[in-house]
Write a protein that holds these residues in place. Structure first.
Motif, short mmCIF file in Angstrom:
data_model
loop_
_atom_site.label_atom_id
_atom_site.label_comp_id
_atom_site.label_asym_id
_atom_site.label_seq_id
_atom_site.Cartn_x
_atom_site.Cartn_y
_atom_site.Cartn_z
N LYS A 134 52.92 43.63 47.78
CA LYS A 134 52.38 44.93 47.34
C LYS A 134 53.32 45.60 46.35
O LYS A 134 52.88 46.24 45.38
CB LYS A 134 52.13 45.83 48.54
CG LYS A 134 50.97 45.38 49.42
CD LYS A 134 50.80 46.28 50.63
CE LYS A 134 49.67 45.79 51.52
NZ LYS A 134 49.51 46.63 52.73
N LYS A 135 54.60 45.45 46.58
CA LYS A 135 55.58 46.03 45.66
C LYS A 135 55.46 45.40 44.28
O LYS A 135 55.47 46.09 43.25
CB LYS A 135 57.00 45.83 46.21
CG LYS A 135 58.09 46.37 45.30
CD LYS A 135 59.47 46.07 45.87
CE LYS A 135 60.57 46.55 44.91
NZ LYS A 135 61.93 46.20 45.43
N LYS A 136 55.32 44.07 44.25
CA LYS A 136 55.18 43.38 42.96
C LYS A 136 53.89 43.79 42.25
O LYS A 136 53.87 43.96 41.03
CB LYS A 136 55.21 41.87 43.17
CG LYS A 136 56.58 41.34 43.56
CD LYS A 136 56.56 39.82 43.72
CE LYS A 136 57.94 39.29 44.07
NZ LYS A 136 57.95 37.81 44.26
N MET A 147 44.37 38.72 44.66
CA MET A 147 45.67 39.25 44.26
C MET A 147 46.77 38.90 45.26
O MET A 147 47.95 38.96 44.94
CB MET A 147 45.60 40.78 44.11
CG MET A 147 44.75 41.25 42.96
SD MET A 147 44.69 43.04 42.93
CE MET A 147 43.75 43.30 41.43
N LYS A 148 46.36 38.60 46.50
CA LYS A 148 47.30 38.19 47.55
C LYS A 148 48.42 39.21 47.72
O LYS A 148 49.61 38.87 47.68
CB LYS A 148 47.86 36.81 47.24
CG LYS A 148 46.79 35.73 47.24
CD LYS A 148 47.35 34.35 46.96
CE LYS A 148 46.24 33.30 46.98
NZ LYS A 148 46.71 31.95 46.65
N ALA A 149 48.03 40.47 47.90
CA ALA A 149 49.00 41.53 48.17
C ALA A 149 48.93 41.88 49.65
O ALA A 149 48.39 42.91 50.04
CB ALA A 149 48.71 42.75 47.30
N ASN A 150 49.48 41.00 50.48
CA ASN A 150 49.40 41.17 51.92
C ASN A 150 50.71 41.69 52.52
O ASN A 150 50.70 42.53 53.40
CB ASN A 150 49.02 39.84 52.58
CG ASN A 150 47.66 39.34 52.10
OD1 ASN A 150 46.70 40.09 52.06
ND2 ASN A 150 47.60 38.08 51.71
N THR A 151 51.83 41.19 52.04
CA THR A 151 53.12 41.63 52.56
C THR A 151 53.61 42.82 51.74
O THR A 151 53.11 43.11 50.64
CB THR A 151 54.14 40.50 52.47
OG1 THR A 151 54.41 40.22 51.08
CG2 THR A 151 53.62 39.25 53.14
N ALA A 203 42.78 48.27 45.92
CA ALA A 203 42.53 47.18 44.96
C ALA A 203 42.83 45.83 45.60
O ALA A 203 42.10 44.85 45.38
CB ALA A 203 43.38 47.39 43.71
N ALA A 204 43.88 45.76 46.41
CA ALA A 204 44.24 44.50 47.08
C ALA A 204 43.15 44.09 48.06
O ALA A 204 42.86 42.89 48.22
CB ALA A 204 45.57 44.64 47.79
#
Length: 416
Positions: A34-36, A26-30, A19-20
């Motif tokens: 990703k945890k958030k 969504m800015k799920a890079n780190t 999904a990221a």
């Protein structure tokens, strides 16, 4: 061959990663980001209406999406409507029909569960139009100087709202949704998730005798040029049950002139500009010799997945007191079971589905256009004028138009 089944909890991280990649915003890079994102998914998935499904090649997850068991207002009837969201495919498996297979499974899943319609927010409208989804109403975004909102409302009845007001917000929203096609019934849990997901959002509500009758959801953002004192206000939601509530909220916006450059306010109400002292949006653009007032966009799309079931669900709806035996010939290449002829008889505005009989008129159209017609985002006469529907007897045109006519366009405030 792909197998589509519920995604187990141990595969959540894999789905979050897909999904990221599918939605970089969504800015799920780190790892922390990703945890958030995963925590946000888990909070959202606590809603009993939501389930997560994946397309598997053996034990390998290639794509997934979320299913939503929504209760939606369709012309005053509360129907089960299958929501689809967060469709994501592994970057290495694009153009392998994973998304198509997921969508087909999703639609058949809700068809088997006797949902007459489905809905989604399209990442590409053309992709879903080819699958039979019809457009909902356009959303208009105005950029208004605060002083051009009306100021004669009861601003003293407006106050800022917080988490303690969730029960009142939910009740106000659901009463409002009762009067508008396309709106989804919401729960207090969904409101709690919204507070968690958007901490930057603020809310102001209009009350009379302790009862919340309207609210706006907004946030501040930098204007141009971005300076310490140059800000805009972006209004994400406007809900009101009475004209007094509307004008109280408009007066609240009017009073922000000392702090706000422009208010960006979005609405499905095609008549909203009649409220404003100046409809121009600050670009000074002319369209021919018309002053540019707003920008418009196409968003939520709807789809009929079982046509006879739609009319069964609408058996208590009054189709404007019209009478006509109408044969609907539907084209639907994506769900062949939905294609074909349905005979519906309108008598004094009430509808019944009949197994056989002699129609007074026959109409022929694609499922996407029928979906837009039933949801109320387009009129029958408009479809006929554009050559998107054929009718066997032109003398019945006005009657059929009146059958499907609505007083207002559909709307949807639910993000999924």
């Amino acid at each position: 061959m792909l197998t589509i089944k519920p995604i187990p909890k141990e595969h959540t991280d894999r789905f979050v990663e897909m999904a990221a990649n599918a939605y970089p915003v969504m800015k799920a890079n780190t790892e922390e980001e990703k945890k958030k994102l995963r925590e946000r998914y888990e909070k959202r998935n606590a809603d009993p209406r939501i389930s997560m499904w994946g397309a598997y090649d053996g034990d390998t997850l290639l794509g997934g999406m979320r299913f939503f068991d929504f209760t939606m207002n369709l012309r005053g009837a509360k129907i089960l409507c299958g929501g689809g969201g967060m469709l994501a495919v592994d970057l290495a498996h694009k153009k392998e029909h994973v998304a198509r297979d997921l969508v087909r499974f999703w639609l058949n899943h809700y068809r088997q569960n006797e949902a007459p319609m489905a809905m989604l927010w399209p990442f590409r409208p053309d992709f879903y139009k080819q699958m039979g989804f019809g457009y909902g109403a356009k959303l208009d975004q105005y950029r208004v100087k605060p002083e051009h909102f009306p100021s004669h409302g009861h601003k003293k009845r407006v106050r800022l709202l917080g988490r303690a007001d969730i029960p009142a917000l939910c009740a106000c929203y659901n009463r409002y949704a009762d009067g508008i096609t396309g709106m989804v019934v919401e729960s207090e849990l969904a409101w709690q998730v919204q507070f968690d997901m958007f901490p930057q959002w603020r809310m102001a509500g209009y009350e009379e005798q302790g009862r919340l009758l309207g609210y706006i959801i907004f946030e501040f953002e930098p204007a141009q040029p971005p300076t310490f004192v140059n800000n805009n206000m972006r209004v994400h939601r406007l809900v009101y049950e009475t004209p007094d509530a509307l004008h109280g909220l408009m007066s609240f916006l009017h009073s922000q002139a000392d702090q706000v450059n422009r208010v960006l306010i979005s609405t499905n109400d095609e008549y909203f500009h009649f409220l404003l002292g100046d409809v121009r949006n600050g670009t000074d653009n002319l369209v021919e010799i018309y002053h540019e007032s707003h920008v418009s966009g196409v968003g939520v799309m709807y789809r009929v997945i079982d046509l006879p079931s739609v009319f069964v669900a609408l058996r208590d709806h009054n189709f404007n007191d019209q009478s006509c035996a109408l044969k609907i010939t539907l084209r639907d290449s994506f769900i062949p079971e939905n294609e074909g002829n349905t005979l519906v008889r309108f008598a004094g505005g009430r509808v019944t589905v009949e197994p056989s009989g002699d129609p007074e008129a026959e109409i022929t159209l694609d499922v996407a256009d029928l979906s837009s017609l039933l949801i109320g985002s387009v009129s029958f006469q408009a479809l006929h004028r554009l050559g998107l529907v054929q009718i066997s007897d032109a003398q019945c045109l006005k009657t059929v138009h009146r059958i499907f006519a609505t007083d207002s366009k559909p709307s949807c405030h639910t993000m999924f």
